[in-house]
Design a protein around this motif. Structure first.
Motif, short mmCIF file in Angstrom:
data_model
loop_
_atom_site.label_atom_id
_atom_site.label_comp_id
_atom_site.label_asym_id
_atom_site.label_seq_id
_atom_site.Cartn_x
_atom_site.Cartn_y
_atom_site.Cartn_z
N PRO A 1 -3.42 -16.74 -0.10
CA PRO A 1 -4.59 -16.05 -0.69
C PRO A 1 -4.97 -14.80 0.09
CG PRO A 1 -5.28 -17.99 0.53
CD PRO A 1 -3.79 -18.03 0.52
N VAL A 2 -5.55 -13.84 -0.62
CA VAL A 2 -6.15 -12.67 0.02
C VAL A 2 -7.58 -13.03 0.37
CG1 VAL A 2 -6.85 -10.28 -0.30
CG2 VAL A 2 -4.66 -11.07 -1.23
N ASP A 3 -7.90 -12.98 1.66
CA ASP A 3 -9.20 -13.48 2.13
C ASP A 3 -10.33 -12.47 1.93
OD1 ASP A 3 -8.45 -16.15 3.71
OD2 ASP A 3 -6.91 -14.67 4.10
N VAL B 1 -3.78 -9.79 8.93
CA VAL B 1 -2.96 -8.69 8.41
C VAL B 1 -3.90 -7.79 7.62
CG1 VAL B 1 -1.07 -8.02 6.90
CG2 VAL B 1 -0.87 -10.09 8.30
N LEU B 2 -3.96 -6.53 8.02
CA LEU B 2 -4.89 -5.57 7.44
C LEU B 2 -4.08 -4.55 6.65
CD1 LEU B 2 -7.89 -4.81 7.36
CD2 LEU B 2 -7.53 -3.46 9.43
N ILE B 3 -4.29 -4.48 5.33
CA ILE B 3 -3.46 -3.65 4.46
C ILE B 3 -4.27 -2.47 3.94
CG2 ILE B 3 -2.10 -3.60 2.34
CD1 ILE B 3 -1.61 -6.58 2.70
N ASP B 4 -3.77 -1.26 4.22
CA ASP B 4 -4.39 -0.03 3.72
C ASP B 4 -3.66 0.37 2.44
OD1 ASP B 4 -5.77 2.38 3.48
OD2 ASP B 4 -4.26 3.45 4.67
N THR B 5 -4.37 0.41 1.33
CA THR B 5 -3.76 0.76 0.05
C THR B 5 -3.98 2.24 -0.26
OG1 THR B 5 -5.75 0.17 -1.19
CG2 THR B 5 -4.12 -1.57 -0.84
N VAL C 1 3.41 -1.93 9.99
CA VAL C 1 4.57 -2.08 9.11
C VAL C 1 4.47 -1.00 8.05
CG1 VAL C 1 5.78 -3.60 7.49
CG2 VAL C 1 4.69 -4.56 9.54
N ARG C 2 5.52 -0.21 7.91
CA ARG C 2 5.49 0.90 6.99
C ARG C 2 6.80 0.96 6.21
NH1 ARG C 2 4.90 6.07 10.74
NH2 ARG C 2 5.47 7.12 8.80
N GLY C 3 6.82 1.72 5.13
CA GLY C 3 8.00 1.85 4.30
C GLY C 3 8.33 3.32 4.08
N PRO C 4 9.32 3.60 3.25
CA PRO C 4 9.69 5.00 2.98
C PRO C 4 8.59 5.73 2.23
CG PRO C 4 10.86 3.52 1.50
CD PRO C 4 10.16 2.65 2.49
N GLU C 5 8.55 7.03 2.42
CA GLU C 5 7.55 7.84 1.72
C GLU C 5 7.75 7.73 0.22
OE1 GLU C 5 5.87 12.45 1.67
OE2 GLU C 5 7.34 11.80 3.17
N ALA C 6 6.66 7.55 -0.51
CA ALA C 6 6.67 7.38 -1.97
C ALA C 6 7.37 6.08 -2.37
CB ALA C 6 7.32 8.57 -2.66
N GLY C 7 7.45 5.13 -1.43
CA GLY C 7 8.05 3.84 -1.74
C GLY C 7 7.09 2.93 -2.48
N ASP C 8 7.52 1.70 -2.68
CA ASP C 8 6.72 0.74 -3.43
C ASP C 8 5.62 0.17 -2.54
OD1 ASP C 8 5.72 -1.10 -5.16
OD2 ASP C 8 7.41 -2.49 -5.05
N PRO C 9 4.35 0.42 -2.83
CA PRO C 9 3.26 -0.11 -1.98
C PRO C 9 3.25 -1.63 -1.92
CG PRO C 9 2.44 1.59 -3.47
CD PRO C 9 3.83 1.26 -3.92
N ALA C 10 3.55 -2.27 -3.03
CA ALA C 10 3.53 -3.74 -3.06
C ALA C 10 4.58 -4.31 -2.10
CB ALA C 10 3.77 -4.24 -4.48
N SER C 11 5.74 -3.64 -2.01
CA SER C 11 6.80 -4.09 -1.11
C SER C 11 6.36 -3.99 0.35
CB SER C 11 8.07 -3.27 -1.34
OG SER C 11 9.08 -3.63 -0.43
N VAL C 12 5.70 -2.88 0.69
CA VAL C 12 5.20 -2.70 2.06
C VAL C 12 4.16 -3.76 2.40
CG1 VAL C 12 4.01 -1.14 3.65
CG2 VAL C 12 5.69 -0.24 2.02
N ALA C 13 3.24 -4.02 1.46
CA ALA C 13 2.21 -5.03 1.69
C ALA C 13 2.84 -6.41 1.88
CB ALA C 13 1.23 -5.04 0.52
N LYS D 1 -1.23 -5.10 -8.85
CA LYS D 1 0.11 -5.61 -8.54
C LYS D 1 0.25 -5.88 -7.04
CE LYS D 1 4.93 -4.12 -8.31
NZ LYS D 1 5.85 -2.98 -8.49
N VAL D 2 -0.27 -4.99 -6.21
CA VAL D 2 -0.21 -5.20 -4.76
C VAL D 2 -0.87 -6.52 -4.39
CG1 VAL D 2 -1.03 -4.33 -2.52
CG2 VAL D 2 -0.09 -2.74 -4.21
N LYS D 3 -2.02 -6.77 -4.96
CA LYS D 3 -2.74 -8.01 -4.66
C LYS D 3 -1.95 -9.24 -5.12
CE LYS D 3 -7.33 -10.12 -5.03
NZ LYS D 3 -7.02 -11.38 -5.70
N ARG D 4 -1.36 -9.17 -6.29
CA ARG D 4 -0.59 -10.31 -6.80
C ARG D 4 0.65 -10.59 -5.94
NH1 ARG D 4 -1.69 -7.60 -11.61
NH2 ARG D 4 0.46 -6.82 -11.71
#
Length: 412
Positions: free
Chosen positions: A328-330, A298-302, A271-283, A318-321
């Motif tokens: 929960p984030v495991d 679900v494996l999230i690369d920050t 799952v990806r978003g636009p370049e320079a987009g909001d990382p929290a939204s993609v996560a 913010k991404v984590k919240r």
């Protein structure tokens, strides 16, 4: 007499004339023949021959008979496709040709044992160096200082080094005569105590709730974080987990493409978003898709955060919240480059202040003699090393096993 003859002639003539009139009248009463088309008048065709019957019939001719193999069967007409069907078929063939072949990662059980030869540099400087010093006939103060220097050079850290040297002094004094086998067993036992064998080093890939387990991967640029995330996906797939990848590193060019390539090789969707987009939204979207698909993990690369940029570090929090709105984030795994040694500990401290680190991934451990960083980073963060990178191959990321690691350091 002449008169009689004349009368007879006249009578005969009259009779003949009457007979002609009767015949002509009968002919006129017959139906006229059907009209012949003009084209037929020009064609002269011979009447069909009458068949011969009886004795006049011709004898049959004996012709050579062909076998069934010699008979040429008529070819079936080639099937033709409608233009639309042909284009659709061509498109499907192109997609199948372009789709990468799904790979089956090597099992993770005992992977560190298979890769132990990659730790040869640490083995030479740390393991063999300590054994050589401890095998001296007289262990004077100078020798103990050399042992201490060896541990510090291997990035074990000051406090752990002092603890290990004190325990070795005491046990060697009690042991008295020291054979090579006894020294190896002694050093193995003390190094294991220093690294710790009671830590929980398993990856938490089962969520207590009815949602996928969420694993976040954080770290500074240059540590191999995105590559490690891709290799971690292979580790999870090898252990029977279905994975959805979240490309939340939207600031680095081609980071999402790189992660998607890793995912396609093992059948994991990215799952990806636009370049320079909001990382929290993609996560957030990645976790949402993972729930919809019923994925296990679900494996999230920050994004790789420079620890000196406070704003970017706050964004990581913010991404984590945002992800925690789903559940929960495991796991929060911090990727550190083993070749940076003590400098990596400065990064580790800052990350630990922003997010709760649950495990450490040490990369490039095969390219350094500083194997003692395993001890130092665990002491610094109070969390265990869970994975180590021992090469550039796709399956060179291994679950960390203290026993196998120490055995690789001190040799057989």
């Amino acid at each position: 007499m002449e008169t009689v003859i004349l009368a007879v002639v006249i009578a005969l003539v009259a009779i003949a004339a009457l007979s002609g009139l009767v015949v002509s009248s009968r002919r006129k009463k017959q139906l006229p023949p059907s009209p012949t088309p003009p084209s037929a008048e020009r064609e002269v065709t011979a009447p069909p021959p009458e068949p011969h019957v009886g004795d006049e019939a011709e004898l049959g001719r004996d012709e050579p008979r062909r076998t069934i193999e010699e008979v040429d069967l008529p070819e079936a007409p080639a099937a033709t496709l409608e233009p639309v069907e042909a284009e659709e078929l061509e498109r499907i063939e192109q997609e199948l040709a372009a789709a990468p072949e799904i790979e089956v990662p090597a099992p993770t059980a005992g992977r560190l044992v298979r890769l132990r030869s990659r730790l040869s540099r640490s083995q030479t400087s740390l393991g063999q160096g300590l054994l050589s010093l401890l095998s001296r006939e007289h262990l004077d103060e100078e020798t103990w200082e050399e042992i201490e220097d060896t541990l510090l050079t291997a990035d074990v850290g000051v406090a752990p080094t002092q603890e290990l040297v004190e325990r070795l002094r005491t046990r060697v004094k009690v042991l008295g005569t020291r054979t090579p086998a006894e020294l190896r067993a002694l050093l193995r036992e003390e190094l294991l105590a220093l690294i710790g064998t009671d830590e929980d080093r398993t990856l938490h890939t089962e969520s207590p709730e009815d949602t996928p387990a969420v694993l976040m991967v954080v770290g500074v640029n240059g540590t191999g974080k995105t590559t490690t995330t891709g290799k971690l996906a292979r580790v999870l797939v090898a252990d029977g987990r279905s994975v959805v990848l979240g490309a939340a590193d939207t600031f680095r060019a081609a980071a999402a493409d790189q992660l998607q390539t890793w995912g396609e090789r093992v059948g994991a969707r990215t799952v990806r978003g636009p370049e320079a987009g909001d990382p929290a939204s993609v996560a957030y979207d990645a976790v949402k898709e993972g729930i919809a698909e019923g994925a296990d993990v679900v494996l999230i690369d920050t994004a790789g955060r420079l620890h000196t940029k406070t704003g970017l570090m706050d964004e990581l929090g913010k991404v984590k919240r945002v992800v925690e709105k789903h559940g929960p984030v495991d796991e929060v795994l911090l990727v550190l480059d083993a070749t940076t040694g003590q400098n990596g500990l400065v990064q580790a401290r800052v990350f630990a202040e922003v997010v709760d680190i649950t495990g450490i991934v040490l990369t490039k451990l095969d390219g350094t003699a500083k194997g003692g960083i395993v001890v130092a980073v665990q002491r610094e963060l109070g969390v265990p090393v869970k994975l180590v990178g021992l090469g550039e191959g796709p399956d060179d990321l291994a679950p960390f096993e203290p026993e196998a690691f120490v055995d690789a350091l001190i040799g057989d």
